[in-house]
Scaffold this motif. Structure first.
Motif, mmCIF file in Angstrom:
data_model
loop_
_atom_site.group_PDB
_atom_site.id
_atom_site.type_symbol
_atom_site.label_atom_id
_atom_site.label_comp_id
_atom_site.label_asym_id
_atom_site.label_seq_id
_atom_site.Cartn_x
_atom_site.Cartn_y
_atom_site.Cartn_z
ATOM 1 N N SER A 39 9.866 -10.570 15.596
ATOM 2 C CA SER A 39 9.418 -9.791 16.745
ATOM 3 C C SER A 39 8.131 -9.095 16.318
ATOM 4 O O SER A 39 7.347 -9.666 15.555
ATOM 5 C CB SER A 39 10.499 -8.816 17.197
ATOM 6 O OG SER A 39 10.069 -8.124 18.353
ATOM 7 N N THR A 40 7.878 -7.894 16.754
ATOM 8 C CA THR A 40 6.659 -7.201 16.347
ATOM 9 C C THR A 40 6.832 -5.689 16.396
ATOM 10 O O THR A 40 7.530 -5.165 17.279
ATOM 11 C CB THR A 40 5.466 -7.588 17.245
ATOM 12 O OG1 THR A 40 4.303 -6.884 16.820
ATOM 13 C CG2 THR A 40 5.751 -7.260 18.706
ATOM 14 N N SER A 41 6.188 -5.000 15.476
ATOM 15 C CA SER A 41 6.178 -3.538 15.491
ATOM 16 C C SER A 41 5.118 -2.997 16.437
ATOM 17 O O SER A 41 5.069 -1.789 16.692
ATOM 18 C CB SER A 41 5.923 -2.998 14.078
ATOM 19 O OG SER A 41 4.643 -3.417 13.604
ATOM 20 N N ARG B 225 11.077 -6.628 13.169
ATOM 21 C CA ARG B 225 9.778 -6.087 13.544
ATOM 22 C C ARG B 225 9.015 -5.746 12.272
ATOM 23 O O ARG B 225 9.290 -4.744 11.606
ATOM 24 C CB ARG B 225 9.958 -4.851 14.432
ATOM 25 C CG ARG B 225 10.609 -5.169 15.784
ATOM 26 C CD ARG B 225 10.924 -3.909 16.573
ATOM 27 N NE ARG B 225 11.496 -4.217 17.893
ATOM 28 C CZ ARG B 225 12.054 -3.325 18.699
ATOM 29 N NH1 ARG B 225 12.112 -2.042 18.327
ATOM 30 N NH2 ARG B 225 12.556 -3.687 19.868
ATOM 31 N N PHE B 226 8.070 -6.618 11.921
ATOM 32 C CA PHE B 226 7.290 -6.452 10.691
ATOM 33 C C PHE B 226 6.200 -5.405 10.882
ATOM 34 O O PHE B 226 5.577 -5.325 11.939
ATOM 35 C CB PHE B 226 6.607 -7.763 10.298
ATOM 36 C CG PHE B 226 7.513 -8.956 10.195
ATOM 37 C CD1 PHE B 226 8.745 -8.871 9.566
ATOM 38 C CD2 PHE B 226 7.121 -10.179 10.712
ATOM 39 C CE1 PHE B 226 9.566 -9.972 9.466
ATOM 40 C CE2 PHE B 226 7.934 -11.295 10.615
ATOM 41 C CZ PHE B 226 9.159 -11.191 9.991
ATOM 42 N N PHE B 227 5.922 -4.666 9.806
ATOM 43 C CA PHE B 227 4.825 -3.703 9.811
ATOM 44 C C PHE B 227 3.723 -4.162 8.865
ATOM 45 O O PHE B 227 3.917 -4.244 7.653
ATOM 46 C CB PHE B 227 5.336 -2.312 9.394
ATOM 47 C CG PHE B 227 6.042 -1.569 10.490
ATOM 48 C CD1 PHE B 227 5.438 -0.512 11.145
ATOM 49 C CD2 PHE B 227 7.329 -1.942 10.868
ATOM 50 C CE1 PHE B 227 6.094 0.166 12.164
ATOM 51 C CE2 PHE B 227 7.990 -1.268 11.888
ATOM 52 C CZ PHE B 227 7.375 -0.210 12.539
ATOM 53 N N SER B 228 2.577 -4.518 9.424
ATOM 54 C CA SER B 228 1.309 -4.779 8.728
ATOM 55 C C SER B 228 1.494 -5.511 7.394
ATOM 56 O O SER B 228 1.292 -4.953 6.325
ATOM 57 C CB SER B 228 0.558 -3.459 8.507
ATOM 58 O OG SER B 228 -0.823 -3.696 8.319
ATOM 59 N N LEU C 225 11.086 -3.777 9.392
ATOM 60 C CA LEU C 225 10.767 -4.016 7.984
ATOM 61 C C LEU C 225 9.421 -3.360 7.691
ATOM 62 O O LEU C 225 8.365 -3.851 8.111
ATOM 63 C CB LEU C 225 10.677 -5.512 7.674
ATOM 64 C CG LEU C 225 11.972 -6.293 7.491
ATOM 65 C CD1 LEU C 225 11.665 -7.732 7.080
ATOM 66 C CD2 LEU C 225 12.880 -5.642 6.457
ATOM 67 N N GLY C 226 9.472 -2.218 7.023
ATOM 68 C CA GLY C 226 8.267 -1.491 6.657
ATOM 69 C C GLY C 226 8.584 -0.531 5.534
ATOM 70 O O GLY C 226 9.746 -0.324 5.172
ATOM 71 N N THR C 227 7.548 0.095 4.981
ATOM 72 C CA THR C 227 7.725 0.923 3.786
ATOM 73 C C THR C 227 8.058 2.371 4.110
ATOM 74 O O THR C 227 8.587 3.087 3.273
ATOM 75 C CB THR C 227 6.453 0.915 2.924
ATOM 76 O OG1 THR C 227 5.405 1.597 3.619
ATOM 77 C CG2 THR C 227 6.022 -0.507 2.609
#
Length: 304
Positions: free
Chosen positions: A113-115, A163-166, A234-236
């Motif tokens: 998907s997308t952030s 939802r991936f982040f950058s 999924l992000g830091t």
């Protein structure tokens, strides 16, 4: 994950090829990619590659699949806006078409998907916050999430939307072929090495939650291993502004290249992103392992 037959759509692209190569060490991995923004050169010889579209009536290599990783998409705002009708076909119809072709044999699906749908936020964005689609790209990914919800409810499939982040890796990895669509960390590093000023929208104060590809790949695998269902970030949980990115790259590369500031070309530009990955952590134990400083070192290493 091991001993599985895995299908990765969009598997010759940046994220897909990293995932396919990683999983191929212990699994039988099949990749489908129409090479719109991918190249088979990204893939190891052990990966079975098919030049095909997720819109095809019969997807090659899609039989006896245990796990589907659906990453194929027109994967940015600008790509989608260039041809909104094609964006919907690939991002929504392509998703449904692929799931339909594997669902009788495969009940574990992990998809991108997308952030971007969180918009601009300096506070961590949880999965259950209220969201609205500001672009056609975001609308297509929300439609994908809703179709996944349907497959989960109607067929009992596990449908994990991430939802991936950058996501970044650098041109020394599998990003170079993306060109203007590569992460800004990769683009800035290459420009600085070549003595070119990185172009930055606005004043460089915008921030991103930069997540290294290795952490993304581990998250994708964890989602399949735990047969997650629903939406997960999924992000830091950390963010860096673009001026800081340029400074860190200059420091690591031993250069002193100043950025060029450019007027932001569109009104819906996302100024800030930040992940709340609590849900993923509690469900799987996943944690990001590569902090941004180490990530910068990895991006710059091939240039030294």
């Amino acid at each position: 994950m091991d001993g599985k037959r895995v299908l990765v759509t969009g598997g010759a692209g940046f994220i897909g090829s990293n995932l396919a190569n990683y999983l191929a060490e212990l699994n039988d991995v099949v990749v489908i990619d129409d090479l719109y923004l991918g190249t088979p050169e990204n893939l190891d010889d052990s990966v079975e590659f098919h030049d095909a579209s997720v819109l095809d009536d019969e997807l090659p290599g899609s039989t006896d699949i245990d796990v589907l990783f659906h990453l194929a998409a027109l994967s940015s705002r600008n790509m989608h806006e260039e041809n909104p009708q094609q964006g919907v076909r690939v991002n929504v119809e392509g998703f449904v078409n692929t799931v339909e072709q594997v669902r009788e044999q495969c009940d574990t699906v992990v998809y991108a998907s997308t952030s971007s749908i969180y918009g601009s936020r300096t506070e961590p964005s949880p999965e259950d916050m209220e969201i609205t689609a500001q672009t056609g790209y975001e609308a297509s990914k929300l439609a994908r999430e809703k179709y996944a919800e349907y497959y989960s409810n109607h067929y009992g499939m596990t449908m994990a939307g991430l939802r991936f982040f950058s996501v970044y890796q650098g041109y020394g990895g599998a990003e170079e072929h993306k060109g203007e669509y590569a992460n800004i960390v990769a683009q800035f590093a290459d420009e600085i090495v070549n003595g070119q000023s990185p172009g930055i929208f606005g004043d460089g104060s915008q921030t991103r939650d930069f997540t290294h590809i290795d952490d993304i790949v581990r998250g994708l695998e964890a989602a399949a291993d735990h047969r997650l269902d629903g939406i997960y970030n999924l992000g830091t949980g950390e963010r860096y502004d673009f001026n800081t990115v340029v400074g860190l790259l200059n420091e690591e590369l031993g250069t002193d290249v100043e950025p060029e500031y450019i007027e932001t070309p569109f009104d819906d530009y996302v100024h800030d992103t930040l992940a709340d990955s609590t849900k993923m952590r509690e469900a799987t134990g996943w944690e990001p392992q590569i902090d941004f400083e180490e990530g910068i070192e990895r991006v710059c290493a091939p240039y030294k």
